[in-house]
Design a protein around this motif. Structure first.
Motif, short mmCIF file in Angstrom:
data_model
loop_
_atom_site.label_atom_id
_atom_site.label_comp_id
_atom_site.label_asym_id
_atom_site.label_seq_id
_atom_site.Cartn_x
_atom_site.Cartn_y
_atom_site.Cartn_z
N GLY A 16 0.78 -1.23 0.00
CA GLY A 16 0.00 0.00 0.00
C GLY A 16 0.80 1.27 0.00
N LYS A 29 -5.97 0.59 -1.47
CA LYS A 29 -5.53 0.57 -0.07
C LYS A 29 -6.14 -0.62 0.67
N ALA A 66 -7.70 1.69 6.27
CA ALA A 66 -7.84 1.50 4.82
C ALA A 66 -9.28 1.71 4.38
N TYR A 69 -10.05 5.40 4.32
CA TYR A 69 -9.08 6.18 3.55
C TYR A 69 -9.79 7.28 2.77
#
Length: 329
Positions: A16, A29, A66, A69
């Motif tokens: 990532g 991600k 994630a 995000y």
């Protein structure tokens, strides 16, 4: 059809820390966090190591991060409409001007206003704006009002019906409200501001719009147009008024017959100046400007004037056109 392309290779970019262009970064991600978890589980299973509670908690936090995000992680800032005035960056102002198709020419240009609350108008004028039903300012008002409040020379170009009248009326009334009120001592010296329009109908429209705001400040407005008695109009001016709205021909007649003087006029607005010149009113406009005291003329260098902040004794000219202006000013 080819077996080689049935299972395409998926790049795993350093858990990532890298991204592929043209794909949703949030999905990349989340996929990177999932791949990292699978690799760690596979290593533990091969080595016979159980996952520690702190590692499980860290992995859970990573998955939640994630999933959440957002644009901050993507180095993309919030939109200007979600920011306070003090949070606006140079990039935000550029996007703001592009959104409303606002362009400038000049030096030391103030920021446009985003809303009426940020306009720095007086509370009386803000209440008048609210009562007039103006919810949000138009682009010409966003750009011209901050310039007018600084008492700058302005040439504004916008299409018909875009709110040009309020764009010059509100700064003009703000300027007049800072001057001494009209009394027996100074009413014979003429108005503080003059607005010229090419036709009688337009002048009357401007008068209606100006009165709508001037009423709350106690400012008197008089119109001088053809089709009415020039003696009565001259009498109204001699009784004292802060703003005169006129057609150039009738105003120059009043000045030549001594019905009116412009000894203390420091503010001039030429509405639809391009049309006024096309109709042949340039000699009358020049005659009106010549009737004002030469001591009111601004210095040639605007930068010098802005640095010295010598505003109170200067003449301010604002032109508002519906089309491109070919005049040399």
């Amino acid at each position: 059809m080819n077996v080689l392309y049935q299972n395409p290779h998926e790049a795993r970019l350093l858990f990532g820390r890298g991204f592929r262009a043209g794909m949703d970064r949030r999905e990349q991600k989340k996929l990177a966090a999932k791949n990292e978890k699978e690799i760690r589980d596979e290593i533990r299973k091969k080595d016979g190591i159980e996952e520690k509670p702190e590692e499980a908690a860290a992995q859970k936090l990573k998955e939640e991060a994630a999933d959440l995000y957002d644009t901050f992680d993507m180095r993309v800032d919030r939109h200007w409409s979600d920011k306070k005035l003090e949070e606006m960056t140079e990039r935000d102002w550029r996007i703001f001007r592009e959104d409303f198709n606002i362009s400038y020419k000049g030096s030391k240009i103030p920021r446009p206003m985003r809303s009426w609350v940020e306009s720095r108008l007086s509370q009386e004028l803000l209440r008048a704006v609210e009562r007039a039903g103006y919810k949000t300012p138009s682009p010409i008002q966003m750009a011209a009002i901050p310039l007018g409040l600084q008492q700058r020379d302005v040439i504004g170009i916008a299409e018909t019906g875009s709110g040009k009248t309020a764009a010059f009326v509100l700064p003009m009334l703000t300027y007049i409200s800072r001057l001494p009120p009209m009394s027996e001592d100074n009413d014979a010296e003429g108005p503080y501001a003059v607005v010229m329009a090419p036709t009688r109908e337009l002048a009357q429209q401007i008068e209606d719009e100006t009165v709508k705001f001037a009423h709350y400040l106690g400012i008197k407005v008089v119109s001088i147009v053809g089709g009415q008695s020039i003696e009565e109009q001259g009498f109204k001016i001699r009784q004292g008024c802060e703003v005169v709205i006129a057609t150039p021909g009738r105003l120059i007649d009043c000045l030549e017959r001594r019905y009116a003087v412009l000894n203390q006029c420091n503010y001039v607005v030429l509405d639809e100046a391009d049309r006024m010149i096309d109709m042949g009113f340039e000699p009358q406009v020049v005659g009106v400007l010549d009737a004002m005291p030469s001591s009111n003329i601004k210095p040639e260098s605007e930068d010098e004037e802005l640095d010295d902040k010598r505003f109170t004794d200067n003449l301010y000219v604002q032109c508002f056109n519906a089309t491109g202006c070919g005049a040399t000013c």
